[in-house]
Structure formats: C-alpha cells, structure tokens
Design a protein around this motif. Sequence first.
Motif, short mmCIF file in Angstrom:
data_model
loop_
_atom_site.label_atom_id
_atom_site.label_comp_id
_atom_site.label_asym_id
_atom_site.label_seq_id
_atom_site.Cartn_x
_atom_site.Cartn_y
_atom_site.Cartn_z
N ASP A 230 -25.34 6.02 -0.67
CA ASP A 230 -24.07 6.62 -0.19
C ASP A 230 -24.40 7.81 0.75
O ASP A 230 -25.32 8.61 0.29
CB ASP A 230 -22.94 6.85 -1.35
N LYS A 231 -23.72 7.84 1.70
CA LYS A 231 -24.00 8.85 2.91
C LYS A 231 -24.07 10.19 2.29
O LYS A 231 -24.74 10.92 2.74
CB LYS A 231 -22.81 8.82 3.85
N GLU A 232 -23.32 10.65 1.37
CA GLU A 232 -23.21 12.13 0.81
C GLU A 232 -24.39 12.22 0.23
O GLU A 232 -25.32 13.42 0.38
CB GLU A 232 -22.08 12.24 0.14
N SER A 233 -24.68 11.66 -0.75
CA SER A 233 -25.85 11.99 -1.91
C SER A 233 -27.04 12.03 -0.78
O SER A 233 -28.10 12.68 -0.94
CB SER A 233 -25.95 11.31 -2.98
N GLU B 282 -27.59 12.31 2.33
CA GLU B 282 -27.42 13.63 3.25
C GLU B 282 -27.83 15.04 2.56
O GLU B 282 -28.59 15.74 3.12
CB GLU B 282 -26.02 13.98 3.77
N LYS B 283 -27.30 15.23 1.34
CA LYS B 283 -27.51 16.16 0.28
C LYS B 283 -28.96 16.30 0.13
O LYS B 283 -29.60 17.37 0.33
CB LYS B 283 -26.50 16.10 -0.69
N LYS C 276 -31.34 17.17 3.22
CA LYS C 276 -30.94 18.56 3.66
C LYS C 276 -31.89 19.23 2.44
O LYS C 276 -32.74 20.21 2.97
CB LYS C 276 -29.65 18.91 3.52
N LYS D 135 -35.43 9.17 5.13
CA LYS D 135 -33.91 9.30 5.86
C LYS D 135 -33.77 8.19 6.87
O LYS D 135 -32.90 7.59 6.84
CB LYS D 135 -33.68 10.65 6.24
N ASP E 252 -30.99 5.35 6.88
CA ASP E 252 -29.95 5.24 7.90
C ASP E 252 -30.05 3.86 8.52
O ASP E 252 -29.00 3.45 8.83
CB ASP E 252 -30.23 6.30 9.04
#
Lengths: 90, 121
Positions: free
Chosen positions: B71-74, B76-77, B80, B104, B108
């Motif tokens: 899922d996009k959020e985890s 991205e986190k 980073k 990543k 994506d």
Amino acid sequence: MTQKMAEAVKHLPKIDSQTFANSKYYKGGFEQKMTRREAALILGISPSASKLKVKEAHKRVMSLNHPDRGGSPYIAAKINEAKDLLDSSK
Amino acid sequence: MAKYLVQVIILGTQVIGRAFARALQQEYRASQEAAKRAGGGRQGAARAAANLSSGLTLEEAKQILDVSNIDKESLEKNFKHLFAVNDKSKGGSFYLQSKVVRAKERLDQELADASKIKQKP
C-alpha cells in the motif's frame, strides 16, 4: 507471436526523466549468489580490506539498518552474509 | 570430394537449424512459465516482464522494503526511512541505498501495472 513481440517491445525499459534522475544508482537486485565484490560493496569497503576494517564496517552499516530500529530484516541478513563471506575467505 | 563437402555443409546447417528451433521453443515456454509463476493471466505476464526489465523480482523488492502487501503509505514510509539511513553522509553504503531505490521503483511499477489492468478489464 506478433502479439508477444509487441508486448515485449512495450515492456522495454522506458527512458524518461526518472531513469536519468536515478541512473547513478546500481542496477537491479541483489545477486543470486553473493560474491566478494558484492559483499565489499554492501559494507562499503575494498574487497581486500583487513579483518578489522570488515568488523568496523559491519558494525557501522548494521547499526544503521538494524531491524530493531526500523531496518529491513532482509537487508540485515544481506549485511551479515557479506561479513561472513569476507571473513571466511581469508 | 565436392559432393562430401556439400553433404557436410547440409548436415551442419540442419543440426544448427534444429538446435536453434529448440532453443526458441524453450525460450517461449520459459517466458510462459514465468508468467504463470508470477500469478498468471495478464497481471502475471506484466509482472514477469517487469521482473525481467528491472532485474528485481517482486518478492525481493517487497523483502528489501519490508512490506508484505503493497500500500502506498507504508511503502513510502519505509522507503524514506531506509533511503535516509543508508545515505553516504551518515556512513551508509551506497550499494544498499541503490537496492532500496530499485526496490521502490519496482513496487511503483507494480502499482502502476495493477491500476492499468484494473482500468481495462
């Protein structure tokens, strides 16, 4: 067959701005079987570095990537494998 | 003498031709197999192609970024965080940072492919 060909062409690596922005990074994933070269790259040292250097580098890179501090277990395993490989063949 | 020479050449071409045909067949079957292993159907084919072009399988990319389902959020986190800790300025390894970047990119790509397939069923 022609359809397959068209599909293959469509999936060729696209060259866009993102490709150029990230082109300085090493390509692809980890190697199937770790080599001395890859082990040295993982630890950021020369393949012929001394045992002490290997130990220091392992400690430094491991402390950054420790799973207890939000690091990835897979990367941590790779770091340990790299150290074992550089230690074993000397 | 010339007869033998011609015979040798013909035999040689036959052998090479057959070997080439077999190699092509094998290659085709291997690509089908890879698509099936990667989930089958159109998504499987897209996944196998992405695995090949990025040189990084979906499984390995997930392991590198330590995400079980994308899922996009985890994503991205974790990216980073891992990108920052492996930065050269903090004594990190550029090679590991590269792997994080590639993982990543691969995930994506997977997200983009999935949404594309969903759009045109």
